[in-house]
Design an enzyme around this catalytic site. Structure first.
Site, PDB file in Angstrom:
ATOM      1  N   LYS A  43       0.834  -1.202   0.000  1.00  0.00           N
ATOM      2  CA  LYS A  43       0.000   0.000   0.000  1.00  0.00           C
ATOM      3  C   LYS A  43       0.866   1.248   0.000  1.00  0.00           C
ATOM      4  O   LYS A  43       0.619   2.193  -0.744  1.00  0.00           O
ATOM      5  CB  LYS A  43      -0.894   0.018   1.250  1.00  0.00           C
ATOM      6  CG  LYS A  43      -1.563   1.371   1.491  1.00  0.00           C
ATOM      7  CD  LYS A  43      -2.364   1.419   2.777  1.00  0.00           C
ATOM      8  CE  LYS A  43      -1.587   1.907   3.967  1.00  0.00           C
ATOM      9  NZ  LYS A  43      -1.382   3.368   4.024  1.00  0.00           N
ATOM     10  N   ASN A  44       1.889   1.260   0.855  1.00  0.00           N
ATOM     11  CA  ASN A  44       2.675   2.486   1.007  1.00  0.00           C
ATOM     12  C   ASN A  44       3.542   2.778  -0.209  1.00  0.00           C
ATOM     13  O   ASN A  44       4.176   3.820  -0.274  1.00  0.00           O
ATOM     14  CB  ASN A  44       3.537   2.425   2.275  1.00  0.00           C
ATOM     15  CG  ASN A  44       2.688   2.619   3.525  1.00  0.00           C
ATOM     16  OD1 ASN A  44       1.502   2.951   3.428  1.00  0.00           O
ATOM     17  ND2 ASN A  44       3.273   2.405   4.685  1.00  0.00           N
ATOM     18  N   ASP A  93      -4.748   7.605   8.857  1.00  0.00           N
ATOM     19  CA  ASP A  93      -4.913   6.993  10.172  1.00  0.00           C
ATOM     20  C   ASP A  93      -4.894   8.056  11.250  1.00  0.00           C
ATOM     21  O   ASP A  93      -4.114   8.996  11.193  1.00  0.00           O
ATOM     22  CB  ASP A  93      -3.766   6.023  10.438  1.00  0.00           C
ATOM     23  CG  ASP A  93      -3.966   4.734   9.687  1.00  0.00           C
ATOM     24  OD1 ASP A  93      -5.124   4.372   9.452  1.00  0.00           O
ATOM     25  OD2 ASP A  93      -2.957   4.115   9.347  1.00  0.00           O
ATOM     26  N   ARG A 110      -3.926   9.617   3.856  1.00  0.00           N
ATOM     27  CA  ARG A 110      -2.729  10.381   4.132  1.00  0.00           C
ATOM     28  C   ARG A 110      -1.871  10.561   2.871  1.00  0.00           C
ATOM     29  O   ARG A 110      -1.266  11.604   2.646  1.00  0.00           O
ATOM     30  CB  ARG A 110      -1.931   9.625   5.204  1.00  0.00           C
ATOM     31  CG  ARG A 110      -0.551  10.123   5.453  1.00  0.00           C
ATOM     32  CD  ARG A 110      -0.568  11.444   6.182  1.00  0.00           C
ATOM     33  NE  ARG A 110       0.776  11.955   6.372  1.00  0.00           N
ATOM     34  CZ  ARG A 110       1.034  13.157   6.859  1.00  0.00           C
ATOM     35  NH1 ARG A 110       0.059  13.955   7.206  1.00  0.00           N
ATOM     36  NH2 ARG A 110       2.270  13.558   6.999  1.00  0.00           N
ATOM     37  N   ASP A 138       4.893   0.820  11.614  1.00  0.00           N
ATOM     38  CA  ASP A 138       3.759   0.003  11.170  1.00  0.00           C
ATOM     39  C   ASP A 138       3.828  -1.449  11.663  1.00  0.00           C
ATOM     40  O   ASP A 138       2.828  -2.155  11.677  1.00  0.00           O
ATOM     41  CB  ASP A 138       3.678   0.009   9.637  1.00  0.00           C
ATOM     42  CG  ASP A 138       3.148   1.332   9.093  1.00  0.00           C
ATOM     43  OD1 ASP A 138       2.818   2.215   9.907  1.00  0.00           O
ATOM     44  OD2 ASP A 138       3.070   1.480   7.868  1.00  0.00           O
TER      45      ASP A 138
HETATM   46  C1  UD1 Z   1       4.512   7.002   6.033  1.00  0.00           C
HETATM   47  C2  UD1 Z   1       3.536   5.879   5.859  1.00  0.00           C
HETATM   48  C3  UD1 Z   1       3.096   5.320   7.187  1.00  0.00           C
HETATM   49  C4  UD1 Z   1       4.298   4.960   7.993  1.00  0.00           C
HETATM   50  C5  UD1 Z   1       5.247   6.154   8.084  1.00  0.00           C
HETATM   51  C6  UD1 Z   1       6.537   5.858   8.819  1.00  0.00           C
HETATM   52  C7  UD1 Z   1       2.232   6.328   3.871  1.00  0.00           C
HETATM   53  C8  UD1 Z   1       0.940   6.811   3.335  1.00  0.00           C
HETATM   54  N1  UD1 Z   1       2.338   6.367   5.204  1.00  0.00           N
HETATM   55  O1  UD1 Z   1       3.828   8.066   6.664  1.00  0.00           O
HETATM   56  O2  UD1 Z   1       2.296   4.183   6.974  1.00  0.00           O
HETATM   57  O3  UD1 Z   1       3.848   4.629   9.284  1.00  0.00           O
HETATM   58  O4  UD1 Z   1       5.598   6.573   6.780  1.00  0.00           O
HETATM   59  O5  UD1 Z   1       7.225   4.808   8.178  1.00  0.00           O
HETATM   60  O6  UD1 Z   1       3.118   5.914   3.154  1.00  0.00           O
HETATM   61  N2  UD1 Z   1       7.079  14.648  10.327  1.00  0.00           N
HETATM   62  C9  UD1 Z   1       7.182  15.978  10.657  1.00  0.00           C
HETATM   63  N3  UD1 Z   1       7.075  16.909   9.675  1.00  0.00           N
HETATM   64  C10 UD1 Z   1       6.861  16.575   8.369  1.00  0.00           C
HETATM   65  C11 UD1 Z   1       6.743  15.204   8.037  1.00  0.00           C
HETATM   66  C12 UD1 Z   1       6.853  14.263   9.041  1.00  0.00           C
HETATM   67  O7  UD1 Z   1       7.393  16.332  11.803  1.00  0.00           O
HETATM   68  O8  UD1 Z   1       6.778  17.453   7.517  1.00  0.00           O
HETATM   69  C13 UD1 Z   1       7.218  13.625  11.368  1.00  0.00           C
HETATM   70  C14 UD1 Z   1       5.952  12.815  11.571  1.00  0.00           C
HETATM   71  O9  UD1 Z   1       5.084  13.441  12.473  1.00  0.00           O
HETATM   72  C15 UD1 Z   1       6.508  11.527  12.116  1.00  0.00           C
HETATM   73  C16 UD1 Z   1       7.805  11.368  11.367  1.00  0.00           C
HETATM   74  O10 UD1 Z   1       8.170  12.682  10.927  1.00  0.00           O
HETATM   75  O11 UD1 Z   1       6.811  11.674  13.493  1.00  0.00           O
HETATM   76  C17 UD1 Z   1       7.742  10.406  10.182  1.00  0.00           C
HETATM   77  O12 UD1 Z   1       6.818  10.857   9.232  1.00  0.00           O
HETATM   78  P1  UD1 Z   1       6.841  10.349   7.737  1.00  0.00           P
HETATM   79  O13 UD1 Z   1       8.014   9.462   7.521  1.00  0.00           O
HETATM   80  O14 UD1 Z   1       6.650  11.531   6.858  1.00  0.00           O
HETATM   81  O15 UD1 Z   1       5.609   9.412   7.625  1.00  0.00           O
HETATM   82  P2  UD1 Z   1       4.386   9.533   6.646  1.00  0.00           P
HETATM   83  O16 UD1 Z   1       4.863   9.858   5.266  1.00  0.00           O
HETATM   84  O17 UD1 Z   1       3.359  10.378   7.310  1.00  0.00           O
END
Ligand code: UD1
Length: 420
Positions: free
Chosen positions: A22-23, A118, A94, A308
């Site tokens: 999915k991701n 989520d 997301r 995850d």
């Molecule tokens: C993606 C995945 C999710 C997975 C996560 C971590 C998708 C749709 N989702 O989420 O399933 O759990 O990676 O492997 O692919 N953060 C910030 N600022 C930002 C961006 C992120 O502070 O601009 C923080 C987030 O709050 C979190 C961390 O960085 O604490 C990781 O986020 P990120 O790797 O971006 O995860 P997602 O892309 O949201």
């Protein structure tokens, strides 16, 4: 199926095939914005998030057809894509934030409503905005939407505060058509990020350092990319789910298509817990007998243990011998499923971003609610070893990310049926 009954099931046995991730697929679908013509994705999981992303891309002018029998997705970009992403689909997944970089790159402007997904606490996008701003994008953000304009993005040297998956993907996509070279440091290294970069390269983008923490993108002219056929990388989280199910039931399962090289830390942890892990070129076989042993785990960016995997590992820890501590370093709010596991008799105490898990001899069936995709799957796994009946509602979350979880578990000997 909204509600199911999971019965205690004996050791799971047999073979299960891992679907595409999915991701990854949701981001690969967005890749179709980059070139007019017919794009083909294979190994596409039959999950509701793919349909939601398809409808979001449909509203931007991409014609999306899914062929469930062959797990193929055909995306036709007839040129003239729109840059306004409507709220309905944006709010429900997301990954909709992933249209930000591509639309800026291809259209020079984008407007989308704030993303959903989520519900496990705040999911900021400040790093996406800072990176794209460094490339010349101008943002106008409000509580409920983001708007950005950049007629010409320019290459930049960007260092992320944290290796964010989403920020890495958006910056790489934006850089595909930027003037000059973009160097992205502290980039996320997840296999799904690498899958997107590989797709873009196959389409004609110039990207070096794929899968490493320094990714270098040399911009190419708009309109120079071409559509391709690409197979989605296999889903390491779905693979882990079948491994966890085999482990807690004391089973023997060949998880065909699982990529040991993408799951090293997870495999090491379950091996420390007493699971026999046998990787091969076809997949990973896991066998377990006797009681699991508890371990300490912390979630970290790849190649660390992914957040995850956490509900699955906590479920295994809940029935293992001794005490283990799970530390969540990515999403502090992602412990909501602990309350549900506790209803099944798990002994878990949370303290800030730690969960202290005292393994119990036996879980017992109860009525629980799936709070999100991975937690929902973990509750199904817990139900397999709980005495009596575990009734799980909120299954629609699980269907967002799992391709026929119940059917696949059933084929391994799990006893699961629709709730009356
Ligand atoms: C993606 C995945 C999710 C997975 C996560 C971590 C998708 C749709 N989702 O989420 O399933 O759990 O990676 O492997 O692919 N953060 C910030 N600022 C930002 C961006 C992120 O502070 O601009 C923080 C987030 O709050 C979190 C961390 O960085 O604490 C990781 O986020 P990120 O790797 O971006 O995860 P997602 O892309 O949201």
């Amino acid at each position: 199926m909204d509600r199911i009954v999971v019965h205690r099931s004996g050791p799971l046995h047999g073979e299960v095939v891992v679907p595409g991730a999915k991701n990854s697929v949701l981001k690969l679908m967005v890749g179709s914005l980059f070139a007019a013509g017919e794009h083909r994705l294979s190994n596409v999981p039959d999950i509701s998030d793919v349909r939601t992303m398809g409808s979001l891309l449909g509203s931007l002018g991409i014609d999306v057809t899914y062929r469930p029998e062959s797990h193929e997705l055909i995306l036709v970009n007839s040129g003239g894509i729109g840059s306004n992403a409507p709220s309905e689909q944006v709010e429900s997944i997301r990954a909709s934030i992933n249209v930000l970089g591509p639309l800026l790159a291809c259209c020079g402007r984008v407007r989308l409503d704030m993303p959903g997904g989520d519900d496990f606490g705040s999911r900021p996008i400040d790093m996406h905005i800072a990176g794209l701003s460094a490339m010349g994008a101008e943002f106008d953000t409000a509580v409920d939407h983001i708007e950005a304009v950049a007629e010409h993005l320019r290459g930049a040297d960007i260092t992320l505060d944290f290796p964010s998956v989403g920020a890495t993907e958006n910056i790489v996509c934006a850089a595909v058509h930027a003037d000059g070279v973009t160097t992205l440091r502290n980039a996320a290294r997840e296999p799904e990020v690498a899958d997107l970069c590989e797709l873009l390269v196959e389409m004609g983008a110039r990207i070096d350092g794929i899968g490493s923490s320094v990714v270098v993108i040399e911009g190419v002219a708009r309109g120079s990319l071409h559509p391709v056929s690409h197979a989605v990388v296999n889903d390491r989280i779905q693979a882990a789910t079948y491994m966890a199910a085999a482990a807690v039931t004391g089973g023997d399962v060949m998880v065909r298509g699982a990529r040991a090289d993408h799951m090293q830390m997870f495999l090491r942890k379950i091996s420390d817990m007493g699971v026999d892990v046998i990787p091969s070129s076809d997949g990973v076989r896991v066998t377990a007998s006797g009681r699991l042993r508890n371990v300490d785990v912390q979630t970290l960016p790849y190649p660390g243990v992914a957040t995850d995997y956490k509900p699955l590992l906590v479920t295994m820890m809940a029935v293992a011998e001794g005490v283990g501590v799970m530390t969540e370093n990515l999403y502090p709010g992602r412990f909501r499923y602990v309350e549900e596991l506790s209803k099944l008799g798990a002994d878990i105490r949370t303290d800030g971003h730690h969960a202290i898990v005292h393994g119990v001899d036996q879980l017992r069936g109860a009525a629980v609610v799936a709070p999100d995709i991975r937690a929902g799957a973990a509750l199904v796994v817990a139900g397999l070893v709980a005495d009596g009946r575990t009734i799980i509602s909120g299954l629609e979350h699980v269907e967002r990310g799992y391709d026929d979880l119940l059917g696949r578990l059933g084929a391994l000997g799990a006893h699961i049926e629709p709730a009356p």
